[in-house]
Design a protein around this motif. Sequence first.
Motif, mmCIF file in Angstrom:
data_model
loop_
_atom_site.group_PDB
_atom_site.id
_atom_site.type_symbol
_atom_site.label_atom_id
_atom_site.label_comp_id
_atom_site.label_asym_id
_atom_site.label_seq_id
_atom_site.Cartn_x
_atom_site.Cartn_y
_atom_site.Cartn_z
ATOM 1 N N THR A 1 95.435 25.312 111.028
ATOM 2 C CA THR A 1 95.612 26.912 111.113
ATOM 3 C C THR A 1 97.084 26.153 111.910
ATOM 4 O OG1 THR A 1 95.564 27.665 113.047
ATOM 5 C CG2 THR A 1 93.248 27.700 111.696
ATOM 6 N N HIS A 2 98.265 28.137 111.828
ATOM 7 C CA HIS A 2 99.357 27.639 112.366
ATOM 8 C C HIS A 2 99.533 27.030 113.905
ATOM 9 C CE1 HIS A 2 101.856 29.715 109.210
ATOM 10 N NE2 HIS A 2 101.019 31.075 109.086
ATOM 11 N N ASP A 3 98.804 27.355 114.710
ATOM 12 C CA ASP A 3 98.253 26.518 115.451
ATOM 13 C C ASP A 3 97.023 25.881 116.466
ATOM 14 O OD1 ASP A 3 97.121 28.796 115.820
ATOM 15 O OD2 ASP A 3 98.192 30.595 116.800
ATOM 16 N N SER A 4 96.097 25.560 115.471
ATOM 17 C CA SER A 4 94.827 24.519 115.681
ATOM 18 C C SER A 4 94.793 23.625 114.755
ATOM 19 C CB SER A 4 94.273 25.915 116.019
ATOM 20 O OG SER A 4 93.577 26.003 114.623
ATOM 21 N N SER B 1 79.948 22.198 108.185
ATOM 22 C CA SER B 1 80.101 23.257 109.369
ATOM 23 C C SER B 1 81.272 23.502 109.543
ATOM 24 C CB SER B 1 79.850 21.542 110.153
ATOM 25 O OG SER B 1 80.948 20.737 110.816
ATOM 26 N N ALA B 2 82.867 22.922 108.833
ATOM 27 C CA ALA B 2 83.373 23.341 109.130
ATOM 28 C C ALA B 2 83.086 24.860 109.248
ATOM 29 C CB ALA B 2 84.713 22.775 108.590
ATOM 30 N N ALA B 3 82.815 25.399 108.142
ATOM 31 C CA ALA B 3 82.397 26.806 107.825
ATOM 32 C C ALA B 3 81.638 27.693 108.977
ATOM 33 C CB ALA B 3 82.104 26.446 106.219
ATOM 34 N N GLU B 4 80.903 27.325 109.103
ATOM 35 C CA GLU B 4 80.038 27.649 109.739
ATOM 36 C C GLU B 4 80.060 28.181 111.632
ATOM 37 O OE1 GLU B 4 76.900 24.413 110.752
ATOM 38 O OE2 GLU B 4 75.796 25.467 108.710
ATOM 39 N N TRP B 5 81.578 27.511 111.983
ATOM 40 C CA TRP B 5 82.069 26.937 112.832
ATOM 41 C C TRP B 5 83.487 28.237 112.731
ATOM 42 C CZ3 TRP B 5 87.756 26.723 114.439
ATOM 43 C CH2 TRP B 5 87.448 26.525 115.394
ATOM 44 N N MET B 6 83.526 28.296 111.605
ATOM 45 C CA MET B 6 84.361 28.948 111.182
ATOM 46 C C MET B 6 84.264 30.756 111.455
ATOM 47 S SD MET B 6 86.922 27.979 108.076
ATOM 48 C CE MET B 6 88.034 28.856 108.105
ATOM 49 N N ILE B 7 82.960 30.956 110.491
ATOM 50 C CA ILE B 7 82.241 32.129 111.233
ATOM 51 C C ILE B 7 82.528 32.723 112.715
ATOM 52 C CG2 ILE B 7 79.537 33.406 110.971
ATOM 53 C CD1 ILE B 7 79.902 31.604 107.752
ATOM 54 N N ARG B 8 81.612 30.778 113.200
ATOM 55 C CA ARG B 8 81.757 31.717 114.627
ATOM 56 C C ARG B 8 82.647 32.050 115.228
ATOM 57 N NH1 ARG B 8 78.353 27.143 114.832
ATOM 58 N NH2 ARG B 8 79.568 25.699 114.864
ATOM 59 N N ASN B 9 83.882 31.405 115.012
ATOM 60 C CA ASN B 9 85.155 31.612 115.688
ATOM 61 C C ASN B 9 86.197 32.565 114.375
ATOM 62 O OD1 ASN B 9 85.073 29.453 117.766
ATOM 63 N ND2 ASN B 9 83.518 28.359 116.545
ATOM 64 N N ARG C 1 86.507 35.464 114.818
ATOM 65 C CA ARG C 1 87.933 36.093 115.599
ATOM 66 C C ARG C 1 89.170 35.735 115.953
ATOM 67 N NH1 ARG C 1 84.907 39.980 119.830
ATOM 68 N NH2 ARG C 1 83.820 40.713 118.075
ATOM 69 N N LYS C 2 89.107 34.671 116.789
ATOM 70 C CA LYS C 2 89.708 33.315 117.130
ATOM 71 C C LYS C 2 91.051 33.501 116.461
ATOM 72 C CE LYS C 2 88.374 30.245 120.341
ATOM 73 N NZ LYS C 2 87.957 28.778 120.429
ATOM 74 N N LEU C 3 90.613 32.968 114.798
ATOM 75 C CA LEU C 3 91.078 32.443 113.361
ATOM 76 C C LEU C 3 91.864 34.233 112.922
ATOM 77 C CD1 LEU C 3 89.330 29.906 111.916
ATOM 78 C CD2 LEU C 3 91.631 29.935 113.295
ATOM 79 N N GLY C 4 91.620 34.929 113.297
ATOM 80 C CA GLY C 4 92.195 36.371 112.578
ATOM 81 C C GLY C 4 90.948 36.847 111.669
ATOM 82 N N PHE C 5 89.139 36.455 111.450
ATOM 83 C CA PHE C 5 89.131 37.812 110.332
ATOM 84 C C PHE C 5 88.640 38.695 110.913
ATOM 85 C CE2 PHE C 5 86.264 33.511 109.023
ATOM 86 C CZ PHE C 5 87.483 33.277 108.281
ATOM 87 N N GLY C 6 88.059 39.145 110.756
ATOM 88 C CA GLY C 6 87.813 40.810 110.600
ATOM 89 C C GLY C 6 88.688 41.665 110.915
ATOM 90 N N SER C 7 89.871 41.014 111.078
ATOM 91 C CA SER C 7 91.039 42.334 110.658
ATOM 92 C C SER C 7 90.946 42.815 109.570
ATOM 93 C CB SER C 7 92.438 41.796 111.337
ATOM 94 O OG SER C 7 93.014 40.334 110.322
ATOM 95 N N ARG C 8 91.953 44.052 108.708
ATOM 96 C CA ARG C 8 91.982 44.452 108.324
ATOM 97 C C ARG C 8 92.433 43.323 106.853
ATOM 98 N NH1 ARG C 8 94.280 50.632 108.483
ATOM 99 N NH2 ARG C 8 92.046 51.407 108.127
ATOM 100 N N ASN C 9 93.873 43.098 107.674
ATOM 101 C CA ASN C 9 93.900 41.495 106.560
ATOM 102 C C ASN C 9 93.553 40.602 106.279
ATOM 103 O OD1 ASN C 9 97.066 43.152 106.327
ATOM 104 N ND2 ASN C 9 96.961 42.025 107.972
ATOM 105 N N SER C 10 92.696 39.865 104.760
ATOM 106 C CA SER C 10 92.104 38.929 104.771
ATOM 107 C C SER C 10 92.539 37.663 105.169
ATOM 108 C CB SER C 10 92.033 39.107 102.612
ATOM 109 O OG SER C 10 92.749 39.078 102.537
ATOM 110 N N PHE C 11 91.759 36.871 105.111
ATOM 111 C CA PHE C 11 92.181 36.202 105.928
ATOM 112 C C PHE C 11 91.739 34.505 104.907
ATOM 113 C CE2 PHE C 11 91.397 31.490 107.554
ATOM 114 C CZ PHE C 11 92.878 31.573 108.315
ATOM 115 N N LYS C 12 93.614 33.977 104.398
ATOM 116 C CA LYS C 12 93.595 32.808 103.375
ATOM 117 C C LYS C 12 93.478 31.735 103.588
ATOM 118 C CE LYS C 12 96.082 36.528 100.614
ATOM 119 N NZ LYS C 12 96.720 37.575 102.612
ATOM 120 N N LEU C 13 91.911 30.629 103.294
ATOM 121 C CA LEU C 13 92.210 29.737 103.625
ATOM 122 C C LEU C 13 92.323 29.158 101.977
ATOM 123 C CD1 LEU C 13 89.915 28.045 105.538
ATOM 124 C CD2 LEU C 13 88.515 28.067 104.215
#
Length: 367
Positions: A46-49, A81-89, A91-103
């Motif tokens: 990501t931009h910072d991780s 495992s990357a997909a599962e990790w993204m689900i767990r994390n 919020r940290k990555l910016g999911f759940g906000s209004r704007n959609s997260f583009k992977l």
Amino acid sequence: MDYEFRQKKAAASLGEHHIDAILITHLPNVRYLCGFTGSAGTLLLTHDSRTFFTDGRYELQAAQEVENAKVVIKRSAPMQSAAEWMIRNGRKLGFGSRNSFKLGIEAEHLGAASAQRLGRTLPQGCKLRHTSMLVERIRTVKDTEELNRLRSAVLLGSSLFDNTVNRIRGGVKETEIAAELECDARQSGAEGMSFQTIVASGKRSALPHGTASTAAIPSRGFVVCDFGVILTGYCSDMTRTVHVGRPSAEARRVYEAVLEAQMAAIAAVRPGVSGSEVDSAARKVLQKQRLASYFTHSTGHGVGLEIHELPRIAAKQAETLRAGMVITIEPGVYIPGKLGVRIEDMVVVTENGCEVLTPTSKELTIL
Ligand code: ZN
Ligand code: ZN
């Protein structure tokens, strides 16, 4: 290797591709960005991780090799495992906000089925975006460490060829020549060959990709040898065409034309010149000799962690060369049923032109 610098460059180009993160699944790109050389691993950037995923087999290796990324070891396949990790994390990555997260995914490398599976696993709000050549573009310009490794690989390849030439004679099988070359390469520390070794003799020399066969080298004719070694991860690539027995006037003429075309293309290499300009420099020489219709492939390609990388040195390639790019220059002429000649060097683009890395002589060798 300066992985942090490379990761920063990759992160800086996320915006250009309109994505918030990229899942790097192509192993040479994974290696380029974080150092992992194993056969199962994925890097989420990501931009910072940076988070690297692999399975239990690679726990030790990942600890030793992976730099500047958090390592996650899971039983499941790395992408899963990357997909599962993204689900767990999320919020940290910016999911759940209004704007959609583009992977971003590496569309050239990730199969349709895998992409679909990944799409189904990811949480809502996370959208997959196909990207093309994001890391490959960064990889085109080599850093000092990479140039050193490429130089070493090229020198090893070139030194092996000197022995190979001594073994070429009528009656010896092409596979025998290839086998001894490959054995020498391994004995000298190569991790493997860059691609399947080409030894194409006599009429077979007219096959641009004539991998060594059980055919015996005829007592008179060309032998095209195209091969490369992998040393400390980096590939070499060279072709020399030698002649067994006395060459005919036509054989000499073709050889000289290919050599002139190769030199003309090398002379055209400098920063700011496009791949197609270099390609046409070679083609023009062959046109003058009425041989252009027998030059059926492109003039060259980038080389590095992989044998075929960007940039392409071919017609319609508008992308311009930059200092630090390492490319091959390899025009050829193939007259079906008769003969073929190819001459290939690796060159590095410098500030004012280029430097030929391959030291092997290009004078016609007659055996
Ligand atoms: Zn080659
Ligand atoms: Zn090549």
